[in-house]
Design a protein around this motif. Structure first.
Motif, PDB file in Angstrom:
ATOM      1  N   ALA A 106      -6.925  37.444  10.084  1.00  0.00           N
ATOM      2  CA  ALA A 106      -7.965  37.711  11.084  1.00  0.00           C
ATOM      3  C   ALA A 106      -8.321  39.194  11.150  1.00  0.00           C
ATOM      4  CB  ALA A 106      -7.516  37.208  12.454  1.00  0.00           C
ATOM      5  N   GLU A 118      -4.595  32.519  14.962  1.00  0.00           N
ATOM      6  CA  GLU A 118      -4.512  31.058  14.912  1.00  0.00           C
ATOM      7  C   GLU A 118      -5.643  30.482  14.065  1.00  0.00           C
ATOM      8  OE1 GLU A 118      -4.103  32.786  17.779  1.00  0.00           O
ATOM      9  OE2 GLU A 118      -1.926  32.458  17.782  1.00  0.00           O
ATOM     10  N   GLN A 119      -6.764  31.169  14.031  1.00  0.00           N
ATOM     11  CA  GLN A 119      -7.897  30.725  13.213  1.00  0.00           C
ATOM     12  C   GLN A 119      -7.747  31.128  11.751  1.00  0.00           C
ATOM     13  OE1 GLN A 119     -10.729  32.675  16.103  1.00  0.00           O
ATOM     14  NE2 GLN A 119     -12.011  30.956  15.465  1.00  0.00           N
ATOM     15  N   GLN A 144     -18.307  30.897  13.162  1.00  0.00           N
ATOM     16  CA  GLN A 144     -18.127  32.246  13.684  1.00  0.00           C
ATOM     17  C   GLN A 144     -18.264  33.285  12.577  1.00  0.00           C
ATOM     18  OE1 GLN A 144     -14.727  32.347  16.241  1.00  0.00           O
ATOM     19  NE2 GLN A 144     -14.679  34.580  16.377  1.00  0.00           N
ATOM     20  N   LEU A 181      -7.032  29.907   6.521  1.00  0.00           N
ATOM     21  CA  LEU A 181      -7.551  29.588   7.855  1.00  0.00           C
ATOM     22  C   LEU A 181      -6.424  29.001   8.701  1.00  0.00           C
ATOM     23  CD1 LEU A 181     -11.162  28.303   7.026  1.00  0.00           C
ATOM     24  CD2 LEU A 181     -10.384  30.614   7.553  1.00  0.00           C
ATOM     25  N   SER A 182      -6.626  27.862   9.314  1.00  0.00           N
ATOM     26  CA  SER A 182      -5.640  27.298  10.240  1.00  0.00           C
ATOM     27  C   SER A 182      -4.367  26.877   9.507  1.00  0.00           C
ATOM     28  CB  SER A 182      -6.234  26.101  10.976  1.00  0.00           C
ATOM     29  OG  SER A 182      -6.558  25.066  10.057  1.00  0.00           O
ATOM     30  N   CYS A 231     -11.106  22.738  13.693  1.00  0.00           N
ATOM     31  CA  CYS A 231     -10.853  24.165  13.930  1.00  0.00           C
ATOM     32  C   CYS A 231     -11.516  25.033  12.865  1.00  0.00           C
ATOM     33  CB  CYS A 231      -9.347  24.412  13.970  1.00  0.00           C
ATOM     34  SG  CYS A 231      -8.877  26.140  14.189  1.00  0.00           S
ATOM     35  N   ASP A 232     -11.364  24.658  11.610  1.00  0.00           N
ATOM     36  CA  ASP A 232     -11.889  25.485  10.521  1.00  0.00           C
ATOM     37  C   ASP A 232     -13.409  25.495  10.493  1.00  0.00           C
ATOM     38  OD1 ASP A 232      -9.289  26.051   9.819  1.00  0.00           O
ATOM     39  OD2 ASP A 232      -9.204  24.556   8.224  1.00  0.00           O
ATOM     40  N   LEU A 282     -12.131  36.790  15.452  1.00  0.00           N
ATOM     41  CA  LEU A 282     -11.201  35.732  15.052  1.00  0.00           C
ATOM     42  C   LEU A 282      -9.792  36.059  15.516  1.00  0.00           C
ATOM     43  CD1 LEU A 282     -13.620  35.029  13.171  1.00  0.00           C
ATOM     44  CD2 LEU A 282     -11.944  34.424  11.431  1.00  0.00           C
ATOM     45  N   THR A 283      -9.005  35.024  15.772  1.00  0.00           N
ATOM     46  CA  THR A 283      -7.600  35.172  16.122  1.00  0.00           C
ATOM     47  C   THR A 283      -6.736  34.766  14.935  1.00  0.00           C
ATOM     48  OG1 THR A 283      -7.316  32.909  16.938  1.00  0.00           O
ATOM     49  CG2 THR A 283      -8.190  34.553  18.494  1.00  0.00           C
ATOM     50  N   THR A 328     -14.373  28.019  12.992  1.00  0.00           N
ATOM     51  CA  THR A 328     -14.102  29.356  12.476  1.00  0.00           C
ATOM     52  C   THR A 328     -15.183  29.799  11.502  1.00  0.00           C
ATOM     53  OG1 THR A 328     -11.720  29.075  12.744  1.00  0.00           O
ATOM     54  CG2 THR A 328     -12.445  30.748  11.172  1.00  0.00           C
TER      55      THR A 328
END
Length: 275
Positions: free
Chosen positions: A220, A215-216, A204, A185-186, A197-198, A212-213, A201
């Motif tokens: 992704a 960065e996530q 989502q 993840l991050s 952030c996680d 997802l990006t 994510t």
């Protein structure tokens, strides 16, 4: 099988133990102590982290412990992950016909390897696979919980969710096939930033939101494709574990996030399929 057709275990001794006895002992310990947030039955697909076992192994173990009861059923693993060392469009297959680990060699499914090469967006590229750890680190876990199986290893480059989902549709198979997507993840956030952030994510992912990006999640692209495929195959996402390196080894200034997620057939989908 000629040695030239076997991809060597380049991550052994770095991401996980190179000695088979030590590796076996570590895997046994990780799997026997894994405690998932939720009990799931017969996962069709998994998201699993790919850090060094010291960091992400406890999180990965919750996914593979959920897969262990399917040992006599699963005969093929479709393994997708991001490419950290190469840039390319679409998908990359290895030329090698087996992947080695300290626990032995895992043979590729040659029929699927040949079939994927008919896709315009799929190339054979041993260079992309040569030093890539994202797929390799999953193999000792898979060898331990499944025993014998055929492998379909695919590195995902620049590919949208629909392209990845289309590739997965070709490989989906029946109960004898499981899909594993390798992703952390991050990265490089503080402990509290990573937790925030996680968690977002994961919400989502559980909602099957395929946007997802990187960065996530570094994976992704394959994750988004899996989420798209899960939606049309009637799968629900179940969070098994969510932690970061600050939880597993300490040090909270800069951490990497890890999650394991299982995708299982939705009861509502199963009921519709019966009518």
């Amino acid at each position: 099988m000629a040695n030239a057709s076997i991809r060597p275990a380049t991550a052994a001794g770095h991401y996980y133990p190179g000695d088979p006895l030590v590796l076996h002992a570590q895997l046994s310990e990780l799997l026997s102590t894994a405690v998932a947030l939720e009990t799931v039955l017969a996962p069709k697909a998994l998201i699993v982290p790919h850090g060094a076992y010291l960091y992400s192994g406890p999180v990965a173990a919750t996914a593979y412990a959920a897969l262990a009861p399917m040992r006599e059923q699963v005969r093929r693993v479709v393994l997708l992950g991001p490419a950290h060392h190469s840039q390319f469009e679409g998908f990359a297959l290895p030329a090698a016909q087996a992947f080695a680990t300290p626990l032995g060699a895992v043979a590729l499914s040659r029929s699927h390897w040949l079939a994927l090469q008919k896709r315009a967006d799929c190339v054979v590229d041993d260079h992309a696979h040569a030093l890539e750890h994202t797929l390799e680190v999953q193999l000792p876990f898979l060898q331990t919980v499944l025993g014998g199986f055929e492998l379909v290893p695919v590195l995902v480059g620049a590919a949208g969710p629909e392209a990845v989902a289309g590739l997965l549709d070709e490989l989906w198979g029946g109960p004898d096939t499981v899909v594993v997507v390798s992703s952390d993840l991050s990265h490089d956030l503080s402990y509290e930033q990573a937790r925030h952030c996680d968690r977002a994510t994961i919400r989502q992912i559980v909602d099957l939101g395929a946007s997802l990006t990187t960065e996530q999640a570094c994976g992704a692209a394959p994750v988004n494709g899996l989420l798209r495929a899960a939606t049309r195959h009637g799968l629900d996402a179940h969070l098994l574990d969510l932690r970061n390196s600050g939880d597993t080894v300490g040090g909270r200034e800069r951490v990497v996030g890890y999650a394991s997620v299982a995708f299982c057939e939705s009861p509502q989908y199963a009921c519709r399929a019966c009518h």
